[in-house]
Design an enzyme around this catalytic site. Structure first.
Site, PDB file in Angstrom:
ATOM      1  N   ALA A  42       0.839  -1.204   0.000  1.00 29.50           N
ATOM      2  CA  ALA A  42       0.000   0.000   0.000  1.00 29.50           C
ATOM      3  C   ALA A  42       0.867   1.245   0.000  1.00 29.50           C
ATOM      4  O   ALA A  42       1.888   1.291   0.704  1.00 29.50           O
ATOM      5  CB  ALA A  42      -0.894  -0.009   1.230  1.00 29.50           C
ATOM      6  N   TYR A  43       0.449   2.263  -0.781  1.00 31.67           N
ATOM      7  CA  TYR A  43       1.213   3.518  -0.814  1.00 31.67           C
ATOM      8  C   TYR A  43       1.252   4.152   0.583  1.00 31.67           C
ATOM      9  O   TYR A  43       0.265   4.137   1.301  1.00 31.67           O
ATOM     10  CB  TYR A  43       0.597   4.488  -1.840  1.00 31.67           C
ATOM     11  CG  TYR A  43       0.686   3.932  -3.232  1.00 31.67           C
ATOM     12  CD1 TYR A  43       1.928   3.769  -3.840  1.00 31.67           C
ATOM     13  CD2 TYR A  43      -0.445   3.518  -3.916  1.00 31.67           C
ATOM     14  CE1 TYR A  43       2.032   3.214  -5.113  1.00 31.67           C
ATOM     15  CE2 TYR A  43      -0.345   2.966  -5.185  1.00 31.67           C
ATOM     16  CZ  TYR A  43       0.893   2.805  -5.771  1.00 31.67           C
ATOM     17  OH  TYR A  43       1.000   2.249  -7.013  1.00 31.67           O
ATOM     18  N   LYS A  56      -1.444   7.741  15.576  1.00 36.89           N
ATOM     19  CA  LYS A  56      -1.745   9.100  16.042  1.00 36.89           C
ATOM     20  C   LYS A  56      -3.240   9.389  15.966  1.00 36.89           C
ATOM     21  O   LYS A  56      -3.783  10.136  16.770  1.00 36.89           O
ATOM     22  CB  LYS A  56      -0.947  10.139  15.247  1.00 36.89           C
ATOM     23  CG  LYS A  56       0.383  10.492  15.903  1.00 36.89           C
ATOM     24  CD  LYS A  56       1.498   9.481  15.731  1.00 36.89           C
ATOM     25  CE  LYS A  56       1.816   8.614  16.884  1.00 36.89           C
ATOM     26  NZ  LYS A  56       2.962   7.697  16.636  1.00 36.89           N
ATOM     27  N   HIS A 469       1.952  35.387  22.820  1.00 31.18           N
ATOM     28  CA  HIS A 469       1.437  35.092  24.160  1.00 31.18           C
ATOM     29  C   HIS A 469      -0.069  34.923  24.089  1.00 31.18           C
ATOM     30  O   HIS A 469      -0.720  35.673  23.375  1.00 31.18           O
ATOM     31  CB  HIS A 469       1.785  36.236  25.114  1.00 31.18           C
ATOM     32  CG  HIS A 469       1.235  36.011  26.502  1.00 31.18           C
ATOM     33  ND1 HIS A 469       1.815  35.110  27.376  1.00 31.18           N
ATOM     34  CD2 HIS A 469       0.150  36.537  27.126  1.00 31.18           C
ATOM     35  CE1 HIS A 469       1.106  35.104  28.507  1.00 31.18           C
ATOM     36  NE2 HIS A 469       0.095  35.956  28.373  1.00 31.18           N
TER      37      HIS A 469
HETATM   38  P1  FAD Z   1       8.117   1.738   5.255  1.00 30.58           P
HETATM   39  O1  FAD Z   1       7.215   2.808   5.675  1.00 30.58           O
HETATM   40  O2  FAD Z   1       8.110   0.469   6.034  1.00 30.58           O
HETATM   41  O3  FAD Z   1       7.787   1.427   3.740  1.00 30.58           O
HETATM   42  C1  FAD Z   1       8.426   0.397   3.052  1.00 30.58           C
HETATM   43  C2  FAD Z   1       7.547  -0.023   1.887  1.00 30.58           C
HETATM   44  O4  FAD Z   1       8.285  -0.904   1.055  1.00 30.58           O
HETATM   45  C3  FAD Z   1       6.310  -0.795   2.328  1.00 30.58           C
HETATM   46  O5  FAD Z   1       5.147  -0.181   1.798  1.00 30.58           O
HETATM   47  C4  FAD Z   1       6.504  -2.204   1.747  1.00 30.58           C
HETATM   48  O6  FAD Z   1       5.288  -2.805   1.338  1.00 30.58           O
HETATM   49  C5  FAD Z   1       7.411  -1.917   0.552  1.00 30.58           C
HETATM   50  N1  FAD Z   1       8.225  -3.059   0.136  1.00 30.58           N
HETATM   51  C6  FAD Z   1       9.019  -3.833   0.917  1.00 30.58           C
HETATM   52  N2  FAD Z   1       9.666  -4.752   0.157  1.00 30.58           N
HETATM   53  C7  FAD Z   1       9.274  -4.548  -1.132  1.00 30.58           C
HETATM   54  C8  FAD Z   1       9.595  -5.162  -2.358  1.00 30.58           C
HETATM   55  N3  FAD Z   1      10.467  -6.168  -2.433  1.00 30.58           N
HETATM   56  N4  FAD Z   1       9.000  -4.695  -3.481  1.00 30.58           N
HETATM   57  C9  FAD Z   1       8.109  -3.668  -3.443  1.00 30.58           C
HETATM   58  N5  FAD Z   1       7.780  -3.035  -2.278  1.00 30.58           N
HETATM   59  C10 FAD Z   1       8.349  -3.470  -1.146  1.00 30.58           C
HETATM   60  N6  FAD Z   1       7.878   7.181  12.915  1.00 30.58           N
HETATM   61  C11 FAD Z   1       7.789   8.505  13.161  1.00 30.58           C
HETATM   62  O7  FAD Z   1       8.622   9.274  12.673  1.00 30.58           O
HETATM   63  N7  FAD Z   1       6.801   9.020  13.959  1.00 30.58           N
HETATM   64  C12 FAD Z   1       5.862   8.228  14.528  1.00 30.58           C
HETATM   65  O8  FAD Z   1       4.984   8.714  15.233  1.00 30.58           O
HETATM   66  C13 FAD Z   1       5.928   6.833  14.274  1.00 30.58           C
HETATM   67  N8  FAD Z   1       5.007   6.014  14.818  1.00 30.58           N
HETATM   68  C14 FAD Z   1       5.061   4.684  14.522  1.00 30.58           C
HETATM   69  C15 FAD Z   1       4.088   3.857  15.091  1.00 30.58           C
HETATM   70  C16 FAD Z   1       4.109   2.509  14.815  1.00 30.58           C
HETATM   71  C17 FAD Z   1       3.053   1.621  15.433  1.00 30.58           C
HETATM   72  C18 FAD Z   1       5.100   1.973  13.943  1.00 30.58           C
HETATM   73  C19 FAD Z   1       5.121   0.505  13.612  1.00 30.58           C
HETATM   74  C20 FAD Z   1       6.067   2.785  13.393  1.00 30.58           C
HETATM   75  C21 FAD Z   1       6.054   4.143  13.680  1.00 30.58           C
HETATM   76  N9  FAD Z   1       7.010   5.010  13.158  1.00 30.58           N
HETATM   77  C22 FAD Z   1       6.961   6.350  13.441  1.00 30.58           C
HETATM   78  C23 FAD Z   1       8.114   4.515  12.309  1.00 30.58           C
HETATM   79  C24 FAD Z   1       7.815   4.770  10.828  1.00 30.58           C
HETATM   80  O9  FAD Z   1       6.611   4.139  10.478  1.00 30.58           O
HETATM   81  C25 FAD Z   1       8.967   4.231   9.983  1.00 30.58           C
HETATM   82  O10 FAD Z   1      10.182   4.782  10.430  1.00 30.58           O
HETATM   83  C26 FAD Z   1       8.767   4.596   8.526  1.00 30.58           C
HETATM   84  O11 FAD Z   1       7.560   4.068   8.021  1.00 30.58           O
HETATM   85  C27 FAD Z   1       9.949   4.092   7.692  1.00 30.58           C
HETATM   86  O12 FAD Z   1       9.728   4.445   6.371  1.00 30.58           O
HETATM   87  P2  FAD Z   1      10.363   3.592   5.183  1.00 30.58           P
HETATM   88  O13 FAD Z   1       9.994   4.331   3.929  1.00 30.58           O
HETATM   89  O14 FAD Z   1      11.770   3.321   5.463  1.00 30.58           O
HETATM   90  O15 FAD Z   1       9.641   2.187   5.235  1.00 30.58           O
END
Ligand code: FAD
Length: 493
Positions: A42-43, A56, A469
């Site tokens: 999912a995007y 949140k 303020h």
């Molecule tokens: P992701 O968001 O994990 O995205 C990776 C994407 O890659 C996914 O959509 C996946 O489907 C796709 N993918 C993986 N492998 C493949 C493949 N082989 N081919 C095609 N697609 C693939 N961070 C904050 O800064 N603030 C917060 O308040 C916060 N709250 C959080 C609460 C929870 C419950 C969780 C679990 C995490 C939270 N985080 C928060 C952390 C944050 O979600 C992550 O740091 C962030 O999503 C990382 O981004 P990313 O782009 O590295 O990876």
């Protein structure tokens, strides 16, 4: 090539459309590069679908209910009833709106979107397998690749996410009903945020943390504010206990078993355990209906066939990168959770921008000094830059200023006065080196301190900036004034 395959080419292949990948893709397209973004699910990635945004949303909704329920002193008598199904469907609407926005933004910027799972089949070729029978796959030749595949929750022995009563954060955010009793394994930020949500929904919540403190990366006086508020909300926090497994209980629920850890052994002599049933070996069992395991996240790097492309990982699977988010290979970059700490959405996006700009030939580099972090507990924690002890270790002569929220006019008008703002500066130059905030809206207030750290502002710059303020932001100004013993609304040290 197998039957049904098509072969295409792109200048920049981005794998994963989380906050690292989609931001990198848009920025690369803004630079006129031909970009293909592959997403298998999912995007918006974990952040929008099962992390930052849904958590949140639930934090806000449960806060609204809790505020209404506890506002008698303001003359408001309400007894809010929670319709959890409706709350969840509102949350899903929020997620849907934002993920749809990501897709539209990518398309509007000219990014080619591909649904499927990418794996490397050569140094400059990837295969994207489309979901569903007969949908075939695509072979894509790329000049540059940005790996942004994120992370997944870590499973621990004795707790399989496939078992019905065992939740990861994903299931905890998508639950259909509120458990009467919830055990949370892990007192990090995800565990504590969700423990607070469920406590406000009415669950009896126990947090089990194997170390001797919760929210480990933060300083003691910061976490103490959150811990005592969590205890006021009825959350039972057990430190020094490692969860070992669970079993079915006679009452239809489960029992979560623990063993004392080394940290716990030291503490146990003085503890007055009144809930957990302590066994002879010092282990305990906690009755529950659900157990949420939130002990950290591991990189999604094992499903990419990285070795085929010659990309290496460290022994935990994280892809090592330099300050331009570049891997060992000149044409391959890795951003976000898959590249390791700080595993935060805004860090992922910042890394994505640096990777895209580097590919576009711009002089971009990461500055890890000014990456804020926030915990959306009650109250919130937010930090940036150096603590006082970090600053001393790095050879500065640190001086700190603080402003307690109970001396802030605006905080008093909101009824949320726990916590403080602390500014850490260098005594000689006055440069702001960092800040720690625990209290209302800490996640918003940290932006000002982050800007100060990023642009090497001095405490005088912050103190001389006129703040509206009455606002909570005035507490940041007063903490800066306090560094030089010139605060007006709190006693100087
Ligand atoms: P992701 O968001 O994990 O995205 C990776 C994407 O890659 C996914 O959509 C996946 O489907 C796709 N993918 C993986 N492998 C493949 C493949 N082989 N081919 C095609 N697609 C693939 N961070 C904050 O800064 N603030 C917060 O308040 C916060 N709250 C959080 C609460 C929870 C419950 C969780 C679990 C995490 C939270 N985080 C928060 C952390 C944050 O979600 C992550 O740091 C962030 O999503 C990382 O981004 P990313 O782009 O590295 O990876």
């Amino acid at each position: 090539m197998v039957v049904g395959d098509v072969s295409t080419g792109t200048e920049v292949l981005v794998i994963g459309a989380g906050p690292g990948g989609y931001v990198a893709a848009i920025r690369a397209a803004q630079h006129g590069l031909d970009v293909t973004l592959v997403e298998r699910d999912a995007y918006g990635g974990a952040c929008l679908n099962r992390g930052c945004i849904p958590s949140k949303a639930l934090i806000t909704a449960t806060d609204v209910a809790h505020e209404a329920d506890t506002a008698e002193h303001m003359g408001i008598h309400a007894d809010p009833a929670i319709d959890f199904e409706r709350m969840q469907s509102w949350k899903s609407g929020v997620v849907g709106q934002l993920t749809g926005g990501v897709e539209k933004l990518c398309k509007a910027n000219g990014v080619t979107l591909l649904e499927g799972t990418a794996t490397f089949v050569g140094e400059q070729t990837a295969r994207v397998a489309h979901e569903g029978e007969g949908r075939g796959s695509e072979s894509i030749k790329f000049e540059h690749a940005i790996i942004a595949t994120g992370s997944r929750p870590i499973e621990i022995p004795g707790f399989s996410f496939g078992d019905d009563p065992v939740w990861s954060s994903k299931e905890a955010l998508a639950a259909e009903t509120v458990p009467d009793r919830l055990v949370v394994v892990g007192g990090g930020y995800i565990g504590m945020e969700l423990a607070t949500v469920y406590a406000k929904l009415g669950s009896e919540v126990t947090v089990l943390e194997m170390l001797d403190e919760i929210l480990l990366p933060y300083e003691d006086d910061v976490t103490r504010v959150v811990q005592s508020r969590a205890e006021e909300l009825g959350i039972d926090i057990r430190t020094g206990e490692g969860a070992t497994g669970w079993s079915n209980a006679a009452d239809g629920g489960i029992l979560v078993e623990t063993e004392p850890t080394e940290d716990g052994d030291e503490e146990r002599s003085g503890s007055d355990t009144d809930e957990g049933d302590i066994g002879e070996e010092g282990g305990a069992s906690y009755p529950a209906d659900r157990v949420l395991v939130a002990v950290g996240r591991s990189p999604v790097s094992d499903t990419l066939d990285l070795e085929t492309a010659g990309i290496e990982t460290d022994d935990r699977g994280f892809i090592e990168t330099d300050e331009r988010a570049r891997t060992d290979l000149d044409h391959v970059f890795a951003v976000g959770d898959v590249a390791g700490d700080p595993m935060l959405a805004h860090a992922a996006s910042a890394e994505g921008i640096v990777a895209a700009e580097t590919i576009a030939g711009e002089p971009a580099a990461l500055d890890h000094r000014a990456v804020p972090a926030a915990v959306f507990t009650d109250p919130e924690i937010a930090t940036v830059g150096l603590t006082e002890s970090d600053a001393a270790e790095e050879g500065f002569d640190p001086v700190v200023g603080e402003m307690p929220f109970n001396a802030s006019g605006r905080a008093v008008t909101t009824g949320h006065t726990d916590g403080f703002v602390r500014i850490v500066a260098d005594e000689e130059t006055g440069f702001v080196l960092g800040g720690q905030i625990v209290g209302p809206e800490a996640s918003e207030l940290i932006a000002e301190v982050t800007l100060a750290v990023e642009m090497s502002a001095t405490v005088e710059d912050v103190a001389a900036t006129i703040h509206t303020h009455p606002t909570l932001a005035e507490a940041v100004m007063e903490a800066a004034e306090n560094v030089r013993d010139q605060a007006i609304h709190t006693l100087n040290r």
